[in-house]
Design an enzyme around this catalytic site. Structure first.
Site, mmCIF file in Angstrom:
data_model
loop_
_atom_site.group_PDB
_atom_site.id
_atom_site.type_symbol
_atom_site.label_atom_id
_atom_site.label_comp_id
_atom_site.label_asym_id
_atom_site.label_seq_id
_atom_site.Cartn_x
_atom_site.Cartn_y
_atom_site.Cartn_z
ATOM 1 N N VAL A 64 0.843 -1.204 0.000
ATOM 2 C CA VAL A 64 0.000 0.000 0.000
ATOM 3 C C VAL A 64 0.872 1.247 0.000
ATOM 4 C CG1 VAL A 64 -1.631 1.356 1.364
ATOM 5 C CG2 VAL A 64 -2.010 -1.100 1.055
ATOM 6 N N TYR A 71 -5.440 0.219 -9.101
ATOM 7 C CA TYR A 71 -4.864 0.273 -7.759
ATOM 8 C C TYR A 71 -4.930 -1.091 -7.082
ATOM 9 C CZ TYR A 71 -4.333 1.575 -2.824
ATOM 10 O OH TYR A 71 -3.911 1.644 -1.519
ATOM 11 N N ALA A 109 2.390 1.687 -3.473
ATOM 12 C CA ALA A 109 1.411 2.139 -4.463
ATOM 13 C C ALA A 109 0.932 3.563 -4.188
ATOM 14 C CB ALA A 109 0.217 1.183 -4.472
ATOM 15 N N GLU A 110 0.824 3.923 -2.921
ATOM 16 C CA GLU A 110 0.288 5.234 -2.558
ATOM 17 C C GLU A 110 1.287 6.371 -2.731
ATOM 18 O OE1 GLU A 110 -2.655 6.221 -1.797
ATOM 19 O OE2 GLU A 110 -3.784 4.401 -1.346
ATOM 20 N N SER A 111 2.522 6.141 -2.273
ATOM 21 C CA SER A 111 3.472 7.262 -2.226
ATOM 22 C C SER A 111 4.867 6.927 -2.716
ATOM 23 C CB SER A 111 3.588 7.765 -0.785
ATOM 24 O OG SER A 111 4.185 6.765 0.037
#
Length: 234
Positions: free
Chosen positions: A121, A221, A124-126
């Protein structure tokens, strides 16, 4: 000795098939069979030239049945070696993940979430950038919105410790909400639980059936995070 030019042509074609079979990786047994056919055909031609009975047509029919030309794979044809698995984990992301590992392990243990999922996560997020800010205003490693973060006790979303603990707790809440269905939890993490409720998605089977109804960003995502998680577990 008079030999029909068409016979010479057939003889040369069969000889070429033998050479091609050797070049293209024909089996030893196949090559020996073709050599036998070639000898048989050659003897037939000699017999034809000296008045003997020709069995040329029969020999060629047998040859067609015995010749084995094995198609080369694309890699073999162009000399490529077998490709190794190419992960989505860059050297930089692996280094950042390693540096954050103690924090991720602690947050995962406290909230009952697999460390590989938390890492996926964050990636993928940052991309492990603690100062990241999205167009929508989500902040930090796990891209928490201010309202969400505050509800999780996060006062500084750019602080790695607060952000990872808050984001992991939020992810844990979603996993409990959807009875451990990771796909739905991830979709809700990205698109919101409200959207899941409106579409009637409560488990991964329903998610699969209605995935096309979600934004393309959310579809990508969920797929990306699950792929990254598998790579972190490898």
């Amino acid at each position: 000795m008079n030999i029909d030019p068409r016979t010479i042509k057939e003889l040369l074609q069969l000889q070429m098939l033998n050479k091609m079979d050797a070049i293209m990786g024909g089996s030893l047994a196949g090559s020996e069979a073709n050599k036998s056919d070639f000898s048989e055909l050659f003897n037939n031609i000699l017999g034809q030239a000296t008045g003997g009975k020709s069995t040329l047509d029969g020999s060629l029919q047998q040859s067609a049945g015995k010749t084995s030309l094995k198609p080369l794979s694309m890699n073999a044809a162009f000399g490529f070696s077998s490709p190794n698995r190419v992960d989505s984990l860059s050297i930089n992301s692996m280094k950042a993940s390693s540096e954050l590992d103690p924090l991720i392990q602690d947050a995962s243990r406290r909230n009952g979430v697999q460390p590989s999922l938390v890492k996926a996560v964050i990636n993928a997020e940052s991309s492990f950038n603690s100062r990241a800010v999205s167009k929508a205003g989500a902040k930090g490693l796990m891209q928490l919105m201010d309202e969400t973060g505050q509800g999780l006790g996060v006062t500084n979303p750019f602080d790695p410790t607060q952000n990872v603990h808050g984001g992991t707790k939020y992810l844990s809440n979603l996993l409990r909400k959807y009875n451990g269905n990771e796909g739905v939890a991830l979709a809700a993490y990205n698109a919101g639980s409200g959207r899941m409720a409106r579409l009637g998605i409560t488990n991964d089977i329903e998610l699969k059936e209605k995935l096309h109804l979600l934004p393309k960003e959310t579809q990508n995502y969920v797929s990306k995070v699950m792929k990254l998680q598998r790579e972190y577990e490898a």
